[in-house]
Design an enzyme around this catalytic site. Structure first.
Site, PDB file in Angstrom:
ATOM      1  N   ASP A 124       0.898  -1.394   0.119  1.00  0.00           N
ATOM      2  CA  ASP A 124       0.131   0.002  -0.170  1.00  0.00           C
ATOM      3  C   ASP A 124       0.849   1.210  -0.051  1.00  0.00           C
ATOM      4  O   ASP A 124       1.778   1.299   0.755  1.00  0.00           O
ATOM      5  CB  ASP A 124      -0.926   0.135   1.302  1.00  0.00           C
ATOM      6  CG  ASP A 124      -2.220   1.042   1.030  1.00  0.00           C
ATOM      7  OD1 ASP A 124      -3.151   0.232   1.059  1.00  0.00           O
ATOM      8  OD2 ASP A 124      -1.725   2.216   0.868  1.00  0.00           O
TER       9      ASP A 124
ATOM     10  N   THR B 206      -1.895   6.531   0.626  1.00  0.00           N
ATOM     11  CA  THR B 206      -2.451   7.741   0.288  1.00  0.00           C
ATOM     12  C   THR B 206      -2.953   8.257   1.497  1.00  0.00           C
ATOM     13  O   THR B 206      -3.299   7.819   2.642  1.00  0.00           O
ATOM     14  CB  THR B 206      -3.077   7.748  -0.819  1.00  0.00           C
ATOM     15  OG1 THR B 206      -4.251   6.911  -0.577  1.00  0.00           O
ATOM     16  CG2 THR B 206      -2.362   6.873  -2.149  1.00  0.00           C
TER      17      THR B 206
ATOM     18  N   THR C 133     -16.049  -2.378  -9.597  1.00  0.00           N
ATOM     19  CA  THR C 133     -17.303  -1.880  -8.896  1.00  0.00           C
ATOM     20  C   THR C 133     -18.334  -1.668  -9.860  1.00  0.00           C
ATOM     21  O   THR C 133     -18.225  -1.869 -11.159  1.00  0.00           O
ATOM     22  CB  THR C 133     -16.807  -0.411  -8.556  1.00  0.00           C
ATOM     23  OG1 THR C 133     -18.042   0.558  -8.273  1.00  0.00           O
ATOM     24  CG2 THR C 133     -16.073   0.319  -9.891  1.00  0.00           C
ATOM     25  N   ASP C 134     -19.606  -1.742  -9.439  1.00  0.00           N
ATOM     26  CA  ASP C 134     -20.725  -1.689 -10.151  1.00  0.00           C
ATOM     27  C   ASP C 134     -20.930  -0.245 -10.819  1.00  0.00           C
ATOM     28  O   ASP C 134     -21.654  -0.437 -11.885  1.00  0.00           O
ATOM     29  CB  ASP C 134     -21.969  -1.721  -9.413  1.00  0.00           C
ATOM     30  CG  ASP C 134     -22.293  -0.757  -8.402  1.00  0.00           C
ATOM     31  OD1 ASP C 134     -21.167   0.383  -8.113  1.00  0.00           O
ATOM     32  OD2 ASP C 134     -23.330  -0.827  -7.366  1.00  0.00           O
ATOM     33  N   GLU C 135     -19.865   0.806 -10.495  1.00  0.00           N
ATOM     34  CA  GLU C 135     -20.092   1.850 -11.383  1.00  0.00           C
ATOM     35  C   GLU C 135     -19.579   1.853 -12.841  1.00  0.00           C
ATOM     36  O   GLU C 135     -19.834   2.713 -13.598  1.00  0.00           O
ATOM     37  CB  GLU C 135     -19.111   2.916 -10.509  1.00  0.00           C
ATOM     38  CG  GLU C 135     -19.813   3.289  -9.322  1.00  0.00           C
ATOM     39  CD  GLU C 135     -19.415   4.643  -8.750  1.00  0.00           C
ATOM     40  OE1 GLU C 135     -18.740   5.532  -9.378  1.00  0.00           O
ATOM     41  OE2 GLU C 135     -19.422   4.774  -7.288  1.00  0.00           O
TER      42      GLU C 135
ATOM     43  N   LYS D 284     -11.857   2.497 -13.961  1.00  0.00           N
ATOM     44  CA  LYS D 284     -12.061   1.253 -13.380  1.00  0.00           C
ATOM     45  C   LYS D 284     -12.679   0.234 -14.450  1.00  0.00           C
ATOM     46  O   LYS D 284     -12.111  -0.958 -14.521  1.00  0.00           O
ATOM     47  CB  LYS D 284     -13.255   1.059 -12.157  1.00  0.00           C
ATOM     48  CG  LYS D 284     -12.798   1.753 -10.904  1.00  0.00           C
ATOM     49  CD  LYS D 284     -11.655   1.204 -10.196  1.00  0.00           C
ATOM     50  CE  LYS D 284     -12.056  -0.297  -9.452  1.00  0.00           C
ATOM     51  NZ  LYS D 284     -10.671  -0.613  -8.775  1.00  0.00           N
TER      52      LYS D 284
HETATM   53  P1  NAD Z   1     -10.029   3.345   0.072  1.00  0.00           P
HETATM   54  O1  NAD Z   1      -9.866   4.537  -0.749  1.00  0.00           O
HETATM   55  O2  NAD Z   1     -10.467   3.310   1.219  1.00  0.00           O
HETATM   56  O3  NAD Z   1      -8.746   2.514  -0.022  1.00  0.00           O
HETATM   57  C1  NAD Z   1      -7.770   2.427  -1.227  1.00  0.00           C
HETATM   58  C2  NAD Z   1      -6.426   2.018  -0.827  1.00  0.00           C
HETATM   59  O4  NAD Z   1      -5.356   1.797  -1.681  1.00  0.00           O
HETATM   60  C3  NAD Z   1      -5.501   3.062   0.152  1.00  0.00           C
HETATM   61  O5  NAD Z   1      -5.172   2.281   1.389  1.00  0.00           O
HETATM   62  C4  NAD Z   1      -4.510   3.574  -0.418  1.00  0.00           C
HETATM   63  O6  NAD Z   1      -3.464   3.836   0.260  1.00  0.00           O
HETATM   64  C5  NAD Z   1      -4.304   2.648  -1.567  1.00  0.00           C
HETATM   65  N1  NAD Z   1      -3.545   2.932  -2.794  1.00  0.00           N
HETATM   66  C6  NAD Z   1      -3.896   4.113  -3.609  1.00  0.00           C
HETATM   67  N2  NAD Z   1      -3.150   4.267  -4.723  1.00  0.00           N
HETATM   68  C7  NAD Z   1      -2.267   3.303  -4.481  1.00  0.00           C
HETATM   69  C8  NAD Z   1      -0.997   3.024  -5.066  1.00  0.00           C
HETATM   70  N3  NAD Z   1      -0.767   3.482  -6.252  1.00  0.00           N
HETATM   71  N4  NAD Z   1      -0.284   1.756  -4.832  1.00  0.00           N
HETATM   72  C9  NAD Z   1      -0.527   1.162  -3.512  1.00  0.00           C
HETATM   73  N5  NAD Z   1      -1.629   1.510  -3.028  1.00  0.00           N
HETATM   74  C10 NAD Z   1      -2.332   2.476  -3.354  1.00  0.00           C
HETATM   75  O7  NAD Z   1     -10.684   2.283  -1.085  1.00  0.00           O
HETATM   76  P2  NAD Z   1     -11.804   1.129  -0.790  1.00  0.00           P
HETATM   77  O8  NAD Z   1     -13.363   1.882  -0.383  1.00  0.00           O
HETATM   78  O9  NAD Z   1     -11.538   0.362   0.302  1.00  0.00           O
HETATM   79  O10 NAD Z   1     -12.056   0.308  -2.001  1.00  0.00           O
HETATM   80  C11 NAD Z   1     -11.210  -0.663  -2.427  1.00  0.00           C
HETATM   81  C12 NAD Z   1     -11.499  -0.892  -3.788  1.00  0.00           C
HETATM   82  O11 NAD Z   1     -12.653  -1.469  -3.853  1.00  0.00           O
HETATM   83  C13 NAD Z   1     -11.135  -0.193  -4.910  1.00  0.00           C
HETATM   84  O12 NAD Z   1     -10.520  -0.854  -5.958  1.00  0.00           O
HETATM   85  C14 NAD Z   1     -12.589   0.207  -5.267  1.00  0.00           C
HETATM   86  O13 NAD Z   1     -12.730   0.582  -6.499  1.00  0.00           O
HETATM   87  C15 NAD Z   1     -13.347  -0.911  -4.952  1.00  0.00           C
HETATM   88  N6  NAD Z   1     -14.695  -0.828  -4.757  1.00  0.00           N
HETATM   89  C16 NAD Z   1     -15.124   0.120  -3.663  1.00  0.00           C
HETATM   90  C17 NAD Z   1     -16.331   0.288  -3.187  1.00  0.00           C
HETATM   91  C18 NAD Z   1     -16.832   0.919  -2.004  1.00  0.00           C
HETATM   92  O14 NAD Z   1     -18.059   1.146  -1.578  1.00  0.00           O
HETATM   93  N7  NAD Z   1     -15.938   1.673  -1.123  1.00  0.00           N
HETATM   94  C19 NAD Z   1     -17.402  -0.535  -3.932  1.00  0.00           C
HETATM   95  C20 NAD Z   1     -17.026  -1.136  -4.969  1.00  0.00           C
HETATM   96  C21 NAD Z   1     -15.648  -1.215  -5.652  1.00  0.00           C
HETATM   97  O1  DAU Z   2     -20.879   1.755  -6.283  1.00  0.00           O
HETATM   98  C1  DAU Z   2     -19.822   1.418  -5.612  1.00  0.00           C
HETATM   99  C2  DAU Z   2     -18.902   2.688  -5.486  1.00  0.00           C
HETATM  100  O2  DAU Z   2     -19.328   3.319  -4.211  1.00  0.00           O
HETATM  101  C3  DAU Z   2     -17.374   2.606  -5.510  1.00  0.00           C
HETATM  102  O3  DAU Z   2     -16.889   2.114  -6.560  1.00  0.00           O
HETATM  103  C4  DAU Z   2     -16.636   3.742  -5.026  1.00  0.00           C
HETATM  104  O4  DAU Z   2     -15.452   3.533  -4.797  1.00  0.00           O
HETATM  105  C5  DAU Z   2     -17.437   4.339  -3.802  1.00  0.00           C
HETATM  106  O5  DAU Z   2     -16.682   5.518  -3.248  1.00  0.00           O
HETATM  107  C6  DAU Z   2     -18.863   4.394  -3.711  1.00  0.00           C
HETATM  108  O6  DAU Z   2     -19.200   5.575  -4.722  1.00  0.00           O
HETATM  109  P1  DAU Z   2     -20.351   6.574  -4.433  1.00  0.00           P
HETATM  110  O7  DAU Z   2     -20.121   7.584  -5.285  1.00  0.00           O
HETATM  111  O8  DAU Z   2     -21.658   5.806  -4.777  1.00  0.00           O
HETATM  112  O9  DAU Z   2     -20.313   6.879  -3.116  1.00  0.00           O
HETATM  113  P2  DAU Z   2     -20.340   7.947  -2.257  1.00  0.00           P
HETATM  114  O10 DAU Z   2     -20.306   7.498  -0.602  1.00  0.00           O
HETATM  115  O11 DAU Z   2     -19.218   9.199  -2.608  1.00  0.00           O
HETATM  116  O12 DAU Z   2     -21.729   8.546  -2.445  1.00  0.00           O
HETATM  117  C7  DAU Z   2     -22.940   7.796  -2.188  1.00  0.00           C
HETATM  118  C8  DAU Z   2     -24.049   8.769  -2.715  1.00  0.00           C
HETATM  119  O13 DAU Z   2     -24.189   9.678  -1.750  1.00  0.00           O
HETATM  120  C9  DAU Z   2     -24.107   9.487  -4.238  1.00  0.00           C
HETATM  121  O14 DAU Z   2     -25.262   9.227  -4.709  1.00  0.00           O
HETATM  122  C10 DAU Z   2     -23.428  10.898  -3.630  1.00  0.00           C
HETATM  123  C11 DAU Z   2     -24.280  11.154  -2.326  1.00  0.00           C
HETATM  124  N1  DAU Z   2     -23.676  12.158  -1.696  1.00  0.00           N
HETATM  125  C12 DAU Z   2     -22.248  11.889  -1.294  1.00  0.00           C
HETATM  126  C13 DAU Z   2     -21.471  12.710  -0.371  1.00  0.00           C
HETATM  127  C14 DAU Z   2     -20.267  12.059  -0.123  1.00  0.00           C
HETATM  128  C15 DAU Z   2     -24.275  13.104  -1.134  1.00  0.00           C
HETATM  129  O15 DAU Z   2     -25.377  13.341  -1.248  1.00  0.00           O
HETATM  130  N2  DAU Z   2     -23.474  13.728  -0.153  1.00  0.00           N
HETATM  131  C16 DAU Z   2     -22.193  13.789   0.239  1.00  0.00           C
HETATM  132  O16 DAU Z   2     -21.444  14.508   0.896  1.00  0.00           O
END
Ligand code: NAD
Ligand code: DAU
Length: 365
Positions: free
Chosen positions: A44, A47, A136-138, A165
């Site tokens: 990691d 960041t 991700t579903d995005e 992604k």
């Molecule tokens: P996060 O932002 O909490 O963590 C990302 C981690 O990656 C951090 O620890 C950061 O230091 C590390 N990182 C970033 N750039 C790097 C690099 N160049 N080399 C090595 N490490 C690096 O992310 P998360 O929410 O835990 O998401 C993890 C994975 O799951 C991602 O690939 C994201 O696209 C995917 N994902 C997240 C969600 C969600 O809801 N959080 C949903 C679907 C998919």
């Molecule tokens: O769907 C999977 C994705 O979910 C992952 O791939 C991404 O890494 C993760 O960040 C997340 O993306 P979203 O954009 O869906 O999550 P976020 O929590 O940023 O926002 C969720 C919803 O809430 C979105 O419709 C935007 C809204 N929102 C978000 C923030 C931060 C607000 O209304 N206010 C806010 O301040």
């Protein structure tokens, strides 16, 4: 003697990238607890989103090693492969926040695309059993009120984050077809749970509510997300490693669609009960702001996860409200963690997205 990729799951040597982030740290703890012979190297970059504090419980575990480094560094990754004989790579490392990708996309291109490519290149040189790309579903884009995404849905990403992604997914596919790299792509919906960085909806709302700050809702708050408990996702990924078919994509959905405003109201209700705070006063913090994502704000996500259910036997748990309550309680107990991870950089970021230049549409009334 068994070949490396024929080992039983209990003997695996895993390279987990991005393991100091939200899902990665939950996954490492899950795997070390569940499988007594799994060893894990966590690569990691640390960041703003990566915090070693998320892994305190396992830092002295002899089966766990942390390496600070960047997934775009081929030399480093190659050295790690040679030393540690990885059977499986699970690539969580990414820039993950949609809003940040709209402010500046280059770190997303670098880590999410070039980083994934670099890991695949390293995998080409070594005998790897599985390469799990955490997607991700995005990547599917946005839904209207009806329907859902299956693994066969076309890729229509709308933000720089989701475009990177989707690109990574396509590069993975090409390394499977072109070089026989044993990839599997796991696409999950929105995760919630402990240790999520407070730039994302749920922890941000909890933080602001506790601090008596505005609860900024993008647009009308009616956008819908499909919420998945992070530990359900960890269980799914573990099963995908052991039972998933190489070359395949698996959706991992929460089967739990909620509008943002529903989630925010629920958070206010729970905080009011847990902290003995006036519910209406908390809800008066809700502020509808001009949507900073504009056309890149996907309206609705909903995943069809029947493939993983039928092939692998995974299903999400169903008790969203109790899981979310448990999650909120975790943040309330770990308010110092929230403070520590939201330092100067966070404040600058916050100002850019939510600062005075962002128009307030209306308040909660
Ligand atoms: P996060 O932002 O909490 O963590 C990302 C981690 O990656 C951090 O620890 C950061 O230091 C590390 N990182 C970033 N750039 C790097 C690099 N160049 N080399 C090595 N490490 C690096 O992310 P998360 O929410 O835990 O998401 C993890 C994975 O799951 C991602 O690939 C994201 O696209 C995917 N994902 C997240 C969600 C969600 O809801 N959080 C949903 C679907 C998919
Ligand atoms: O769907 C999977 C994705 O979910 C992952 O791939 C991404 O890494 C993760 O960040 C997340 O993306 P979203 O954009 O869906 O999550 P976020 O929590 O940023 O926002 C969720 C919803 O809430 C979105 O419709 C935007 C809204 N929102 C978000 C923030 C931060 C607000 O209304 N206010 C806010 O301040």
């Amino acid at each position: 003697m068994k070949k490396r990729n024929e080992r039983t799951p209990e003997q695996l040597s895993l390279l987990v990238t991005g393991g100091a982030g939200f899902i990665g740290s939950n996954f490492i703890k899950y795997m070390l607890e569940k499988h007594t012979k799994v060893s894990i190297t966590n690569l990691d970059k640390l960041t703003y989103a990566g915090n070693l504090e998320n892994l305190k419980e396992v830092e002295n575990n002899p089966r766990y090693t942390f390496v600070r480094g960047d997934i775009t560094n081929l030399k480093l990754i190659d050295r790690l492969f040679r030393r540690r004989n990885f059977n499986v790579v699970i690539n969580f490392a990414a820039e993950t926040h949609v809003d940040r990708s709209l402010l500046k996309s280059s770190p997303f291109i670098q880590t999410n695309i070039i980083g994934t490519l670099t890991l695949l290149e390293a995998a080409r040189q070594h005998n790897l059993g599985r390469f799990i790309q955490i997607s991700t579903d995005e990547v599917y884009g946005s839904l209207n009120k009806e329907g859902n995404f299956s693994e066969k849905s076309p890729l229509k990403p709308n933000s720089p984050y989701s475009a990177t992604k989707a690109s990574a997914d396509l590069i993975c596919r090409s390394y499977w077809k072109g070089y026989n790299i044993p990839i599997i792509i796991a696409r999950s919906s929105n995760n919630y749970g402990p240790y999520q960085f407070p730039e994302k909806l749920i922890p941000l709302m909890i933080k602001n509510a506790l601090e008596g700050k505005e609860l900024p809702v993008y647009g009308d708050g009616l956008n819908i997300r499909d919420w998945l408990y992070v530990k359900d996702n960890c269980r799914a990924i573990d099963l995908v490693i052991r039972k998933g078919r190489i070359g395949e994509i698996y959706n991992i959905g929460g089967n739990c669609e909620k509008s943002n405003i529903e989630v925010i109201n629920f958070i206010c209700n729970v905080i009011s009960e847990e902290k003995n705070r006036d519910k209406e006063e908390l809800k008066s913090l809700i502020t509808f702001i001009k949507d900073p994502r504009g056309k890149a704000h996907d309206f609705r996500y909903a995943l069809n996860s029947s493939k993983i259910k039928e092939e692998i036997g995974w299903e999400p748990t169903t008790d969203f409200e109790s899981r979310l309550r448990e999650t909120i309680r975790w943040y309330l107990k770990n308010i110092e963690w929230i403070k520590r991870v939201t330092t100067g950089e966070y404040r600058e970021y916050y100002e850019k997205i939510y600062g005075k230049n962002h128009q307030k549409i209306r308040d909660s009334k």
